[in-house]
Scaffold this active site. Structure first.
Site, PDB file in Angstrom:
ATOM      1  CE  LYS A 185      61.461  19.852  17.571  1.00 57.73           C
ATOM      2  NZ  LYS A 185      62.615  18.976  17.985  1.00 57.73           N
ATOM      3  CD  GLU A 261      65.157  16.578   2.049  1.00 55.49           C
ATOM      4  OE1 GLU A 261      65.319  15.337   2.122  1.00 55.49           O
ATOM      5  OE2 GLU A 261      65.943  17.397   2.514  1.00 55.49           O
ATOM      6  CB  CYS A 295      68.625  13.677   3.034  1.00 53.82           C
ATOM      7  SG  CYS A 295      68.678  15.374   2.402  1.00 53.82           S
ATOM      8  CD  GLU A 394      67.823   8.211   5.223  1.00 55.55           C
ATOM      9  OE1 GLU A 394      68.222   9.205   4.587  1.00 55.55           O
ATOM     10  OE2 GLU A 394      66.774   8.212   5.897  1.00 55.55           O
TER      11      GLU A 394
END
Length: 490
Positions: A185, A261, A295, A394
């Site tokens: 996906k 992750e 990331c 973030e």
């Protein structure tokens, strides 16, 4: 800055699901538009999957577990896995172009990093699995124990939009090498290279039903249906932390195995004894490459006070030289952010920085000459402390904060003062300090005098809210296989 993006004629693709070896539309016929972030134009349409499409894909994957894929020898299977990598390289130019169309990242970056590393993932795992051995132990003269590995089963691969093909292949390659079947996906914002990858898998000889692809969104769409499906044995997800929490809650009803992750707010710690020119060169990359949409980016920069002003002078000057603009112009270093929604989110943090008392030393606005596209100048913010939201949350864009520190103990405390724990970078020429600080940083990956240097045998993943589990080398196969102990009474 460059002028507005030039009109480049490209062959974008419409994206269908790939189920049981065939490209098919959604059961209910739903579609959505795929938008070019550099021009805001429609690239094509994408099939919007739901629970019915996911169920078809899962059932195909479940059936394929008992078909030709199961009967293949390890050599036959890994030869196919390696062939996928070969075919990616054969279609490198096409894939790189589609990746830049979908993401807004510079074409040179897609060509030099995303696509070659995607191919290497298949080459690496096709070879690495041959090195795995199982444990055996003898209990005196009473019993002999040995372990055997078998595939986990049907695995759902849910992928982000920042490194679409690279991170998808990071999951697909070990999953296939271990003998699993999968339902992919991809992120709804970046569907094209995943669609081509499904075609490549078929061309490489992957049997029907082993690799399936369902496009769609997360909640109340394909993503949620995949996570909740009772016949999916595991979910591996790379993406934002709050989405990971939602997946965990949904997956708990069927006790699926999970590998995450997640987000990061990574410290980049610069001591005065480091090579400042080398620091600046790498920090430009760890701050702004891929528009800061990585990331692992070191978005919290801590600089020892004695070189703080010197660092800022050089860092700002070098950052001014980064060209923002059309992803298909070779000189471009910073492309477009992924979407309007994300652009507005990133720029809202820049406004928040001003409210929190920060000073925008450079950037913070749309570059001149761009009326279309989600472009943002690389942004350097000073004057904030560790308690500010801009430092703690973030942002996932070309935005960094720079904070001075006075002692080793102080910067370790600041670096660890976060809910995240994905990566960190330490710059020092003091060998003892390097080991001492690295051992105290709460992160799954710590780089010393470098950044984004990867050996695929090593564990990759995060602590705290940055992830669950590790990938890479044997750690990938610990997720993608089930381990059985066989005890023989002597």
């Amino acid at each position: 800055m460059q002028q507005a993006p030039s009109a480049v004629k490209v062959k974008a693709i419409d994206c269908l699901h790939f189920i049981n070896g065939e490209f098919v539309p959604s059961v209910d016929g739903k579609v959505f538009n795929n938008i070019n972030p550099a021009t805001e134009e429609v690239l094509g349409i994408v099939a919007e999957g739901g629970s019915a499409d996911v169920d078809l894909a899962v059932q195909a994957a479940k059936k394929a577990l008992q078909g030709p894929w199961k009967k293949m020898t390890a050599s036959e299977r890994t030869a196919i896995v390696r062939r996928i990598g070969d075919l990616i390289l054969e279609r490198k130019d096409e894939l790189a172009y589609l990746e830049s169309l979908d993401t807004g990242k510079p074409l040179w970056l897609s060509s030099s990093t995303d696509i070659p590393r995607s191919a290497y993932n298949f080459h690496f795992f096709s070879e690495y699995i041959r090195t795995l051995s199982n444990e055996a132990s003898q209990t005196d003269d009473v019993a002999l124990n040995y372990s055997i590995r078998r595939p986990l089963g049907v695995v759902g691969l849910i992928n982000p939009w920042n490194l679409p093909l690279l991170l998808l292949t990071w999951k697909l390659a070990p999953a296939l090498a271990a003998g699993n079947t999968v339902v992919m996906k991809p992120a709804e914002l970046t569907p094209m290279t995943a669609t081509v990858l499904a075609e490549i898998c078929r061309d490489a000889g992957v049997p029907d039903g082993v690799v399936n692809l369902v496009h769609g969104f997360g909640p109340n769409s394909a993503g949620a249906a995949l996570v909740e499906h009772p016949d999916v044995n595991g979910i591996t997800f790379t993406g934002e932390t709050t989405t990971g929490m939602a997946i965990m809650a949904s997956a708990s009803t069927t006790l699926k195995r999970l590998s995450y992750e997640l987000g990061g707010k990574n410290p980049n710690i610069i001591f005065a004894d480091s090579d400042l020119d080398e620091v600046i060169e790498t920090t430009l990359k760890s701050s702004f490459i891929n528009q800061g949409e990585v990331c692992l980016c070191g978005s919290r920069i801590y600089v020892e006070r004695s070189i703080y002003d010197q660092f800022l002078d050089k860092f700002v000057e070098k950052t001014k030289g980064l060209i923002v603009g059309d992803p298909f112009i070779q000189e471009t270093k910073v492309g477009a952010l992924i979407s309007r929604e994300h652009y507005e989110r990133v720029t809202s943090y820049i406004e928040l920085a001003k409210e929190e008392g920060g000073h925008i030393l450079l950037g913070g606005k749309r570059p001149e000459g761009f009326e279309k596209g989600y472009y943002l100048e690389p942004t350097i913010i000073v004057g904030l402390d560790n308690g500010c939201r801009v430092v703690r949350e973030e942002i996932f864009g070309p935005v960094v904060t720079v904070i001075p520190f006075d002692s080793e103990e102080e910067v370790i405390e600041q670096a660890n003062d976060t809910h995240y724990g994905l990566s960190a970078t330490i710059w020092t020429n003091d060998l003892r300090r390097a080991h001492r600080v690295a051992g105290q940083i709460e992160a799954g990956i710590v780089w010393v005098n470098t950044w984004f240097l990867r050996d695929l045998r090593t564990p990759f993943g995060g602590m705290k809210q940055s992830g669950i589990g590790r990938e890479g080398g044997v750690h990938s196969f610990e997720f993608y296989t089930e381990l059985t102990n066989v005890c023989i009474k002597l």
